[in-house]
Design a protein around this motif. Structure first.
Motif, PDB file in Angstrom:
ATOM      1  N   GLN A  24      16.573 -29.476  41.550  1.00  0.00           N
ATOM      2  CA  GLN A  24      17.305 -30.003  42.176  1.00  0.00           C
ATOM      3  C   GLN A  24      17.697 -29.291  43.271  1.00  0.00           C
ATOM      4  N   GLY A  25      18.189 -27.960  43.279  1.00  0.00           N
ATOM      5  CA  GLY A  25      18.409 -26.457  45.051  1.00  0.00           C
ATOM      6  C   GLY A  25      19.480 -26.069  44.008  1.00  0.00           C
ATOM      7  N   LEU A  26      19.834 -26.291  42.920  1.00  0.00           N
ATOM      8  CA  LEU A  26      21.170 -25.001  42.551  1.00  0.00           C
ATOM      9  C   LEU A  26      20.923 -23.799  41.661  1.00  0.00           C
ATOM     10  N   GLN A  27      21.397 -23.030  42.069  1.00  0.00           N
ATOM     11  CA  GLN A  27      21.904 -21.866  41.404  1.00  0.00           C
ATOM     12  C   GLN A  27      21.961 -21.784  39.431  1.00  0.00           C
ATOM     13  N   ILE A  28      21.554 -20.904  38.770  1.00  0.00           N
ATOM     14  CA  ILE A  28      22.535 -20.888  37.327  1.00  0.00           C
ATOM     15  C   ILE A  28      23.106 -19.309  37.910  1.00  0.00           C
ATOM     16  N   LEU A  29      24.838 -19.729  37.367  1.00  0.00           N
ATOM     17  CA  LEU A  29      25.592 -18.475  37.524  1.00  0.00           C
ATOM     18  C   LEU A  29      25.396 -17.497  36.199  1.00  0.00           C
ATOM     19  N   ALA A  30      25.288 -18.962  35.235  1.00  0.00           N
ATOM     20  CA  ALA A  30      25.756 -18.375  33.674  1.00  0.00           C
ATOM     21  C   ALA A  30      24.730 -19.508  32.930  1.00  0.00           C
TER      22      ALA A  30
END
Length: 121
Positions: A24-30
């Motif tokens: 979906q175009g999100l980046q995983i931070l944690a």
């Protein structure tokens, strides 16, 4: 399919949710951020600089009403409190904050069913 333990099922569901978020175009931070008050499954950021706190619910069937009923108002309040604690430890400024729930149903069909509810608060 071999029977998975509860922990294995949860880990599989979480991995599927992360792959869905990345698509979906999100980046995983944690992932699995923990503090003494609890755990946040996934923390991601959207292209518009919205930080998204994602609760992942994985089920193998519809027992107990399915995953939709597992995220109660009390659970949302707890996620909100944990999100506040996580944000307090960050130097970053975010445009917005959102709580999402991703439900994963494994086993009924050959491919897992993924349902993504945005902004459940």
């Amino acid at each position: 399919m071999t029977t998975l333990t509860r922990n294995q099922l949860g880990a599989l569901g979480e991995q599927l949710a992360v792959e869905h978020l990345l698509a979906q175009g999100l980046q995983i931070l944690a992932r699995n951020w923990r503090c003494r008050y609890g755990e946040l499954d996934v923390i991601a950021t959207a292209p518009d600089r919205t930080v998204v706190f994602v609760e992942v619910k994985t089920r193998t069937g519809d027992g107990f009403g399915g995953w939709e009923y597992a995220v109660t108002p009390a659970k949302v309040r707890r996620i909100r409190r944990l999100a506040g604690l996580w944000l307090a430890g960050q130097d970053e400024r975010w445009a917005a904050i959102r709580i999402d729930v991703i439900g994963i149903r494994i086993g009924r069909q050959r491919t897992p069913e993924i349902t993504h509810l945005r902004a459940v608060d």
